[in-house]
Motif scaffolding. Sequence first.
Motif, PDB file in Angstrom:
ATOM      1  N   TYR A  31      37.363 -21.715   5.333  1.00 53.20           N
ATOM      2  CA  TYR A  31      38.713 -21.259   5.001  1.00 53.20           C
ATOM      3  C   TYR A  31      39.696 -21.472   6.140  1.00 53.20           C
ATOM      4  N   ASN A  32      40.847 -21.976   5.779  1.00 55.74           N
ATOM      5  CA  ASN A  32      41.987 -21.934   6.671  1.00 55.74           C
ATOM      6  C   ASN A  32      42.558 -20.522   6.606  1.00 55.74           C
ATOM      7  N   MET A  33      42.987 -20.003   7.732  1.00 55.21           N
ATOM      8  CA  MET A  33      43.446 -18.617   7.794  1.00 55.21           C
ATOM      9  C   MET A  33      44.927 -18.545   8.156  1.00 55.21           C
ATOM     10  N   GLY A  34      45.570 -17.535   7.596  1.00 55.59           N
ATOM     11  CA  GLY A  34      46.980 -17.336   7.897  1.00 55.59           C
ATOM     12  C   GLY A  34      47.294 -15.869   8.127  1.00 55.59           C
ATOM     13  N   TRP A  35      48.350 -15.638   8.872  1.00 58.46           N
ATOM     14  CA  TRP A  35      48.912 -14.298   9.045  1.00 58.46           C
ATOM     15  C   TRP A  35      50.337 -14.309   8.503  1.00 58.46           C
ATOM     16  N   PHE A  36      50.649 -13.287   7.744  1.00 58.04           N
ATOM     17  CA  PHE A  36      51.983 -13.080   7.209  1.00 58.04           C
ATOM     18  C   PHE A  36      52.409 -11.658   7.562  1.00 58.04           C
ATOM     19  N   ARG A  37      53.688 -11.381   7.437  1.00 57.54           N
ATOM     20  CA  ARG A  37      54.173 -10.022   7.672  1.00 57.54           C
ATOM     21  C   ARG A  37      55.294  -9.698   6.701  1.00 57.54           C
ATOM     22  N   GLN A  38      55.429  -8.398   6.464  1.00 61.05           N
ATOM     23  CA  GLN A  38      56.465  -7.945   5.542  1.00 61.05           C
ATOM     24  C   GLN A  38      57.109  -6.692   6.095  1.00 61.05           C
ATOM     25  N   PHE A  46      55.793 -15.956   6.593  1.00 61.35           N
ATOM     26  CA  PHE A  46      54.734 -16.606   7.355  1.00 61.35           C
ATOM     27  C   PHE A  46      54.876 -16.293   8.838  1.00 61.35           C
ATOM     28  N   VAL A  47      53.723 -16.112   9.493  1.00 60.30           N
ATOM     29  CA  VAL A  47      53.701 -15.885  10.936  1.00 60.30           C
ATOM     30  C   VAL A  47      52.941 -17.005  11.650  1.00 60.30           C
ATOM     31  N   ASP A  90      59.700  -7.403  15.273  1.00 61.39           N
ATOM     32  CA  ASP A  90      58.337  -7.740  14.848  1.00 61.39           C
ATOM     33  C   ASP A  90      57.714  -6.621  14.014  1.00 61.39           C
ATOM     34  N   THR A  91      58.389  -5.508  13.907  1.00 55.22           N
ATOM     35  CA  THR A  91      57.872  -4.381  13.126  1.00 55.22           C
ATOM     36  C   THR A  91      57.706  -4.779  11.669  1.00 55.22           C
ATOM     37  N   ALA A  92      56.492  -4.600  11.147  1.00 56.67           N
ATOM     38  CA  ALA A  92      56.172  -5.005   9.777  1.00 56.67           C
ATOM     39  C   ALA A  92      54.727  -4.636   9.483  1.00 56.67           C
ATOM     40  N   VAL A  93      54.370  -4.771   8.226  1.00 55.45           N
ATOM     41  CA  VAL A  93      52.961  -4.754   7.842  1.00 55.45           C
ATOM     42  C   VAL A  93      52.464  -6.193   7.937  1.00 55.45           C
ATOM     43  N   TYR A  94      51.373  -6.369   8.656  1.00 60.84           N
ATOM     44  CA  TYR A  94      50.811  -7.697   8.868  1.00 60.84           C
ATOM     45  C   TYR A  94      49.594  -7.895   7.972  1.00 60.84           C
ATOM     46  N   TYR A  95      49.571  -9.028   7.291  1.00 56.72           N
ATOM     47  CA  TYR A  95      48.508  -9.368   6.367  1.00 56.72           C
ATOM     48  C   TYR A  95      47.806 -10.646   6.818  1.00 56.72           C
TER      49      TYR A  95
END
Length: 127
Positions: A31-38, A46-47, A90-95
Amino acid sequence: VQLQASGGGLVQAGGSLRLSCAASGRTFSSYNMGWFRQAPGLEREFVAAIISWSGGSTYYADSVKGRFTISRDNSKNTAYLQMNSLKPEDTAVYYCAARTGAFSRMVSTARRYYNYWGQGTQVTVSS
């Protein structure tokens, strides 16, 4: 694959945090992995992203380039996001998220191409 994000918390501006994304199963290296935030009231953005093998290609959002580093340890089925010089914005929920297939900027930076998502971890940066 099931994903579990952790490592969030409250930190002062200029500080650092390291997020972890633990994956279940024996095919993490596929798997390719990614980090996102909301952030509240905003769309998930996208992060960073990393290709399936450790030490391979990465992509970053311009807003975090030079401050954040994505990495992975396939022997531990874990991806990481090292966040330095944190800012209040940068404050957010990170997924964390996982996907198979080609690793290009177009698909790696768009959340619709990710098949699996973790539950999110809150990062709060105080000024």
